[in-house]
Each structure stands twice: as structure tokens, then as C-alpha cells.
Scaffold this motif. Structure first.
Motif, mmCIF file in Angstrom:
data_model
loop_
_atom_site.group_PDB
_atom_site.id
_atom_site.type_symbol
_atom_site.label_atom_id
_atom_site.label_comp_id
_atom_site.label_asym_id
_atom_site.label_seq_id
_atom_site.Cartn_x
_atom_site.Cartn_y
_atom_site.Cartn_z
ATOM 1 N N UNK A 132 36.585 52.926 59.651
ATOM 2 C CA UNK A 132 35.458 52.244 59.018
ATOM 3 C C UNK A 132 35.909 50.819 58.745
ATOM 4 N N UNK A 133 35.327 49.863 59.487
ATOM 5 C CA UNK A 133 35.787 48.471 59.432
ATOM 6 C C UNK A 133 37.278 48.376 59.769
ATOM 7 N N UNK A 134 37.698 49.203 60.722
ATOM 8 C CA UNK A 134 39.075 49.174 61.175
ATOM 9 C C UNK A 134 40.058 49.920 60.293
ATOM 10 N N UNK A 135 39.560 50.636 59.277
ATOM 11 C CA UNK A 135 40.435 51.362 58.344
ATOM 12 C C UNK A 135 40.117 52.853 58.422
ATOM 13 N N UNK A 136 41.138 53.664 58.579
ATOM 14 C CA UNK A 136 40.956 55.112 58.642
ATOM 15 C C UNK A 136 40.613 55.640 57.247
ATOM 16 N N UNK A 137 39.727 56.647 57.164
ATOM 17 C CA UNK A 137 39.377 57.204 55.843
ATOM 18 C C UNK A 137 40.583 57.711 55.058
ATOM 19 N N UNK A 278 43.135 52.971 64.247
ATOM 20 C CA UNK A 278 43.846 53.685 63.183
ATOM 21 C C UNK A 278 45.340 53.629 63.430
ATOM 22 N N UNK A 279 46.101 53.232 62.417
ATOM 23 C CA UNK A 279 47.548 53.173 62.576
ATOM 24 C C UNK A 279 48.151 54.570 62.679
ATOM 25 N N UNK A 280 47.442 55.563 62.148
ATOM 26 C CA UNK A 280 47.945 56.930 62.194
ATOM 27 C C UNK A 280 47.919 57.504 63.607
ATOM 28 N N UNK A 281 47.116 56.906 64.481
ATOM 29 C CA UNK A 281 47.042 57.358 65.869
ATOM 30 C C UNK A 281 47.781 56.419 66.810
#
Length: 337
Positions: A132-137, A278-281
């Protein structure tokens, strides 16, 4: 930037962080007394956040420069390193195991919340790549989780449902009476200046660390977990040992536990700075390994805080021995991979 210049900047920034950290413990101890907030809460929120600013800067800068594995490894590796710093502090407290003497329900809450927060990135890595706006929930969830943890810790301080048994070796959180000549505003200014210095030095660590990674052909994971994480975590080492030597044992443990909680928020900041999704991916199994290792180290530390062994192997508690063993073995496996 040449490797020689990068090494010089890295070393200078580390020394600056070390010097500022040496002062922070004393100022934080005085703030705990003057404000009445208690060593555990001041250690977790103020001291933990202030000593983590250099690491936060490093992770955000690395993520913004398209180095997600470096950003995440720096954050999680810092948590692992700081947990080991309690082992060093345990050695400095000669009379009895540190986790026995520093009895605090708040620190138990921080440990449990830390284990839960570290599980969130693992869940996000296995879930869908939503932003969401480049930020993962998950990043937003981490911030909410952190605030909830602080609220629960504050509630347990004022309305505890159980108390640790006091022994002759238990050091309770009591004012030390050595700060009557210093105003609260002066303490706050000192604390803010020292925290700002560590944050600026963290930027130097990030920039020079990237150059060193390329110059010596290091992976992002190894650079983050073993180089930048340890360098930016030196304030926690200094402040923890300084707090133990001052007799502020709850502050020492709270500073590490709270700093670790705050360090998980590095992931949220890095996710916001990383602009390719997402940085997590964007991270690998090595970061999953680091997360799982750190959860295990945290669980061992919580067990130590509950069992409160007076003495163990090498005059430290069983949890200190296990944490050190897990860290050394885990870092060796990470470097070998």
C-alpha cells in the motif's frame, strides 16, 4: 570511495558511536530517576531507541540504495548481537547471574513481544506480495505491535498481576540520588544530542559498509549481520556494561530488550525506503535463518528471566551460555553459506 577511505570512515563512525554510547547509560539512569518512569521503561523506550538510531539509519540508507538483504540483515543481525551483549554484561556482574538480579515483569513482556514481532516478517515472506503506497501491511502491523507492547509493559508496571520473588541478590529499581544537581531539561538535551550523534554516525556506517561489501566481495547478508550490525550495536554493548557497573541492572536488561524491540521497526523503515516493492519478498533464505535464530535466542533469554538461575557454567546463567553458543554457531553457518 576507495576501500581505504571506507575503512577509515567505518572505524571513525564506530568509535563515535562507542563514545556516545558510553555517556548514554548514565544520562538514561538519571532520567529514569527524575521522571519516575523506572529503569525498565526508560531502558526499553529512550535508551533502546537512542542506541538504535545508528542501526536504523544504516538499514534505511541500505534499503533506499536497493540493498534489501543488507538492510534486513543489519536489523536482525543487530538484535542477535545485542542479545549476546547481555552475556558480556553477565560476566561483569560478578556476584550472581544478571538475569537473576534484574527481576522485572516489564522485561519479560518485552521479550515475549520481541519474539512475536520477529515472527511477523517470516509470515510476510510466505504471504502474498501486497503493498500500500509501496509499504507492505506487515510493516504497519509491526508499528502497532510495538506500541501495544509498550502499553502492556507500562500497565504491568503499575498494575502487576504477579511479582518476582526477592532474594538477597535482587537489585530493585531505586533512585541512586546522584543527579539532584542536574535539571531535567539539561538531562533531556544531553540525551538528545548523544542520540543524534549516534544517528549521524550510522549514516557513515551504511555508506562505508556498502563500499567494503563491494571491495571485499562480501554478500549483503554477511556484511549486514557481521559487519554493520555489530558496529552499529556497539552503543548497546557500552551502555549495558556501564549500567551494570552503575548497579542499574534493570536498566541494562531493559535497554537490550527495548533496543531489540525498536530494531524490529528497522524492517518497517527499510520497507518504506525500499521502492521496488515489498522488502519481505526481496530477501533470501539467509534472512529467514537470521530471523529464526534470533527468535530462538530470545526464547532462551526469556527462559533465563523466568528461571532466574543464580549461577551456572563459567559463573554465568545457562541462558547466557546457550545464547552465546547459538550466536557463534549461527554466524558460522551464515558465513559458510
Amino acid at each position: 570511495m576507495s576501500a581505504t577511505v571506507a575503512l577509515a570512515i567505518f572505524a571513525l563512525a564506530t568509535l563515535v558511536i562507542l563514545a556516545a554510547g558510553a555517556r548514554l547509560a548514565g544520562v538514561a539512569d538519571r532520567l529514569a530517576d527524575r521522571t519516575g518512569l523506572g529503569e525498565a521503561l526508560v531502558g526499553a523506550v529512550l535508551l533502546g531507541a537512542a542506541t538504535s538510531l545508528s542501526g536504523l539509519t544504516t538499514s534505511i540508507v541500505a534499503a533506499s540504495r536497493g540493498l534489501p538483504e543488507l538492510a534486513v540483515s543489519n536489523a536482525v543481525g543487530g538484535i542477535a548481537a545485542q542479545t549476546v551483549f547481555l552475556v558480556a554484561a553477565d560476566f561483569f556482574h560478578k556476584r550472581v547471574n544478571l538475569e537473576h538480579a534484574a527481576a522485572s515483569i516489564e522485561n519479560l513482556v518485552y521479550g515475549i513481544m520481541l519474539a512475536g514481532m520477529l515472527a511477523v516478517p517470516l509470515i510476510a515472506m510466505g504471504g502474498p506480495d501486497w503493498t500500500l503506497f509501496g509499504i507492505h501491511p506487515a510493516s504497519l502491523f509491526l508499528v502497532g505491535f510495538y506500541l501495544l507492547g509498550l502499553r502492556l509493559a507500562r500497565r504491568t508496571r503499575h498494575f502487576p498481576q504477579w511479582q518476582p520473588e526477592n532474594t538477597q541478590e535482587t537489585r530493585m529499581d531505586e533512585p541512586d540520588g546522584d543527579n539532584a544537581d542536574m535539571s531535567l531539561s539539561s538531562l533531556i538535551v544531553q540525551f538528545a544530542v548523544l542520540a543524534g550523534i549516534t544517528g549521524i554516525a550510522g549514516w557513515g556506517i551504511a555508506m562505508s559498509g556498502e563500499t567494503l561489501m563491494v571491495s571485499f566481495s562480501l554478500s549483503e547478508s554477511v556484511t549486514g549481520a557481521l559487519l554493520t550490525a555489530v558496529a552499529t550495536s556497539t552503543p548497546e554493548l557500552v551502555t549495558t556494561i556501564a549500567a551494570v557497573r552503575r548497579g542499574a541492572l534493570t536498566l541494562a536488561v531493559g535497554g537490550i530488550m527495548g533496543g531489540n524491540l525498536f530494531d524490529v521497526l528497522f524492517l518497517a523503515g527499510a520497507d518504506a525506503a525500499y521502492r521496488d516493492g515489498s522488502i519481505y519478498h526481496a530477501i533470501s533464505g539467509q534472512q529467514s535463518f537470521l530471523l529464526a535464530l534470533t527468535i530462538l535466542m530470545t526464547a532462551v533469554l526469556i527462559a533465563g528471566l523466568i528461571v532466574r538461575e543464580k549461577r551456572g557454567f563459567a559463573r554465568i546463567g545457562f541462558e547466557s551460555s546457550l545464547v552465546l553458543l547459538l550466536y557463534v554457531g549461527g554466524m558460522a553457518l551464515l558465513a559458510a553459506g
